[in-house]
Design a protein around this motif. Structure first.
Motif, PDB file in Angstrom:
ATOM      1  N   ASN A   1     -24.685  70.309 -27.580  1.00  0.00           N
ATOM      2  CA  ASN A   1     -24.064  69.325 -27.612  1.00  0.00           C
ATOM      3  C   ASN A   1     -23.603  69.882 -28.813  1.00  0.00           C
ATOM      4  OD1 ASN A   1     -23.235  68.351 -24.626  1.00  0.00           O
ATOM      5  ND2 ASN A   1     -25.144  67.414 -24.591  1.00  0.00           N
ATOM      6  N   ASN A   2     -24.164  70.097 -29.509  1.00  0.00           N
ATOM      7  CA  ASN A   2     -24.519  69.751 -31.276  1.00  0.00           C
ATOM      8  C   ASN A   2     -23.693  71.043 -31.747  1.00  0.00           C
ATOM      9  OD1 ASN A   2     -25.290  67.114 -31.410  1.00  0.00           O
ATOM     10  ND2 ASN A   2     -27.547  68.064 -31.246  1.00  0.00           N
ATOM     11  N   THR A   3     -23.496  72.062 -31.759  1.00  0.00           N
ATOM     12  CA  THR A   3     -23.185  73.475 -31.669  1.00  0.00           C
ATOM     13  C   THR A   3     -21.385  72.739 -31.706  1.00  0.00           C
ATOM     14  OG1 THR A   3     -24.797  74.551 -29.592  1.00  0.00           O
ATOM     15  CG2 THR A   3     -22.962  76.407 -31.135  1.00  0.00           C
ATOM     16  N   PRO A   4     -21.843  74.073 -33.042  1.00  0.00           N
ATOM     17  CA  PRO A   4     -19.771  73.765 -33.481  1.00  0.00           C
ATOM     18  C   PRO A   4     -18.866  75.091 -31.728  1.00  0.00           C
ATOM     19  CG  PRO A   4     -21.162  74.381 -35.219  1.00  0.00           C
ATOM     20  CD  PRO A   4     -22.447  73.937 -33.955  1.00  0.00           C
ATOM     21  N   GLU A   5     -17.437  74.050 -31.512  1.00  0.00           N
ATOM     22  CA  GLU A   5     -17.531  74.809 -30.679  1.00  0.00           C
ATOM     23  C   GLU A   5     -16.463  75.695 -31.627  1.00  0.00           C
ATOM     24  OE1 GLU A   5     -16.933  72.917 -26.285  1.00  0.00           O
ATOM     25  OE2 GLU A   5     -15.449  71.611 -28.165  1.00  0.00           O
ATOM     26  N   ILE A   6     -15.840  77.389 -31.630  1.00  0.00           N
ATOM     27  CA  ILE A   6     -15.132  78.417 -31.741  1.00  0.00           C
ATOM     28  C   ILE A   6     -13.927  78.629 -31.282  1.00  0.00           C
ATOM     29  CG2 ILE A   6     -16.955  78.833 -33.274  1.00  0.00           C
ATOM     30  CD1 ILE A   6     -17.473  80.950 -31.204  1.00  0.00           C
ATOM     31  N   GLY A   7     -13.196  79.349 -31.513  1.00  0.00           N
ATOM     32  CA  GLY A   7     -12.264  80.193 -30.826  1.00  0.00           C
ATOM     33  C   GLY A   7     -11.450  81.001 -31.352  1.00  0.00           C
TER      34      GLY A   7
END
Length: 500
Positions: free
Chosen positions: A5-11
């Motif tokens: 939940n605290n891991t930054p989401e990437i794309g």
């Protein structure tokens, strides 16, 4: 395990869309300039060993700046393409592509549609393009078809439908349900992809009967009938005849009317491999010879050849739409159609072919046909045919050159022949001559063997070719041939320069 939940989401989208826009504009500008001036450079450039070595590096683990990626493309990839976009290219049978086709592929890439299923625009475009393809050949409107990667897959698709239609229950039981070994028939000039198709569908290459050809490289109809009779007498099961509309070696057109009569009498399937020649039907001078295409059970042709579309797009049409569908349709719960929503669209294209993943190849066809219209394409095909006959006449004017077979459509086969060498020596000489033509950029034809004679072979399916390019090919052939003869004379006619 870390707290997700605290891991930054990437794309994978650009970090800066404006920088990406600038790069996109730069690419378009560069490619427009490149195509605009394509005839000024060499047809083909040998790839330096250093460049080849650059493609041996390992997979990148970290990001590379996009400008660096594009610069590497311009340095190591763009200069060393195969040459078919160049006006002096006439090797094999390869189309040229168009500027609009390139933009269409860009648009299709942005949409990134899996053009097989769901209620989406790409399927409706695909259906319209198939209907247009039927109209191109005046094929039955209630027939069906599918866009595929090219002639090889088109021919395989056609032979699957032929097998499953002529041999009951072969879809589930395979070739084993037949009362004897299945046999198919084609001329000895038929493209090797048909042999591969025979292997893929399970009849094996030995059961694809290669029928001799006449002096015009057309199938010997009497020999075909004798082979069918002999096979039936030996309890084989004939199921398909494959005719040619434009053989790869010489552009020969088999007598399709006669093949149609035999197929109907024998109650077997008639398929035509018209990879490039079927589209000559648009030219009035060839319309009668190809009129039988309107009645054959299936026909394959490539839009990336004589319709000048970007790779890759081919087509296969079927007279019996129900037989086409029956050969491939399979009910599976994850492809169930719905009344509405995304799953409420047209029937999945996988019911008509092998693929469940397909790019939006119909878009370049749709946009290109709208851009130019059928009459323009017919005029372009006619122009290429006229250019081939022109090239044949130019070759006849030079005593050092020998036309190896009369020109009948858009393929010209010739050789340099100074008159004092045997066929083995001429074969070696012309092979070296062709390679030097490529290396010097004089022209880029290909080669074939006709009755054991090595031929320089020009197949003109290029919308950029002009007559002066063909003049340059003739002049270059003579110049390189004369130079080789001087080299040979200096070495007392030993062909040791070819053995290294």
């Amino acid at each position: 395990m870390k707290d997700q939940n605290n891991t930054p989401e990437i794309g994978l989208d650009p970090a800066n869309w404006e920088d990406f826009r600038v790069l996109g504009h730069r690419m378009i500008d560069d490619m427009v300039d490149y195509l605009k001036n394509i005839g000024e450079g060499p047809v083909w450039t040998p790839i330096p060993e250093k460049v080849k070595a650059s493609f041996q590096t390992g997979i990148p683990q970290q990001p590379t700046p996009v400008d660096d990626i594009y610069n590497e493309f311009k340095q190591n990839i763009l200069p060393y393409h195969g040459g078919n976009i160049h006006p002096k290219y006439s090797a094999w049978v390869q189309g040229t592509g168009t500027a609009m086709g390139a933009l269409a592929d860009l648009l299709a890439g942005v949409i990134n549609s899996n053009a097989t299923m769901a209620d989406q625009s790409s399927l409706y475009v695909d259906q319209q393009v198939i209907n247009w393809c039927k109209q191109l050949l005046n094929y039955p409107a209630d027939g069906s078809g599918i866009l595929v990667s090219g002639g090889s897959v088109a021919n395989i698709t056609a032979l699957i439908v032929a097998r499953n239609t002529i041999i009951a229950n072969s879809k589930s039981g395979g070739v084993y349900v037949a009362t004897g070994k299945l046999t198919a028939y084609c001329s000895s000039e038929t493209h090797n992809c048909v042999n591969k198709a025979a292997e893929v569908i399970g009849i094996g290459g030995e059961q694809l009967r290669k029928i001799p050809v006449n002096e015009n490289y057309e199938i010997d109809v009497q020999a075909l009938q004798r082979q069918i009779d002999a096979d039936r007498a030996n309890e084989y099961v004939p199921f398909c005849i494959i005719g040619n509309a434009g053989t790869v070696n010489t552009g020969a057109i088999d007598p399709l009317d006669e093949l149609l009569k035999i197929a109907r009498k024998e109650e077997i399937w008639l398929h035509v491999d018209g990879a490039f020649g079927a589209l000559a039907k648009l030219v009035p001078a060839y319309a009668d010879r190809l009129k039988a295409l309107e009645q054959v059970d299936s026909v394959a042709f490539d839009l990336h050849k004589w319709m000048y579309m970007q790779y890759e797009v081919g087509c296969v049409l079927f007279k019996d739409a129900a037989a086409h569908r029956k050969a491939f349709a399979t009910a599976v719960n994850y492809l169930t159609a719905h009344e509405r929503g995304l799953a409420g669209g047209p029937e999945t294209v996988s019911n008509y072919g092998m693929e469940l993943s397909r790019g939006f190849k119909a878009l370049k066809v749709w946009m290109s046909l709208k851009e130019h219209g059928v009459e323009k394409y017919a005029a372009m095909i006619s122009q290429n045919i006229d250019q081939a006959f022109y090239l044949g006449e130019q070759i006849k004017k030079h005593p050092e050159l020998e036309l190896l077979t009369p020109v009948n459509m858009n393929v010209v086969c010739y050789r340099y022949n100074p008159g004092n060498l045997d066929d083995d020596q001429l074969n070696a000489l012309n092979k070296e001559l062709l390679m030097r033509m490529h290396e010097t950029g004089v022209a880029a034809p290909s080669s074939t063997l006709l009755k054991g004679k090595y031929a320089i072979r020009a197949a003109i399916t290029n919308h950029r070719t002009r007559r002066h390019h063909l003049d340059e090919m003739v002049e270059g052939t003579i110049a390189i041939g004369d130079k080789l003869m001087k080299e040979l004379e200096a070495k007392l006619f030993k062909f040791d320069f070819l053995t290294t």
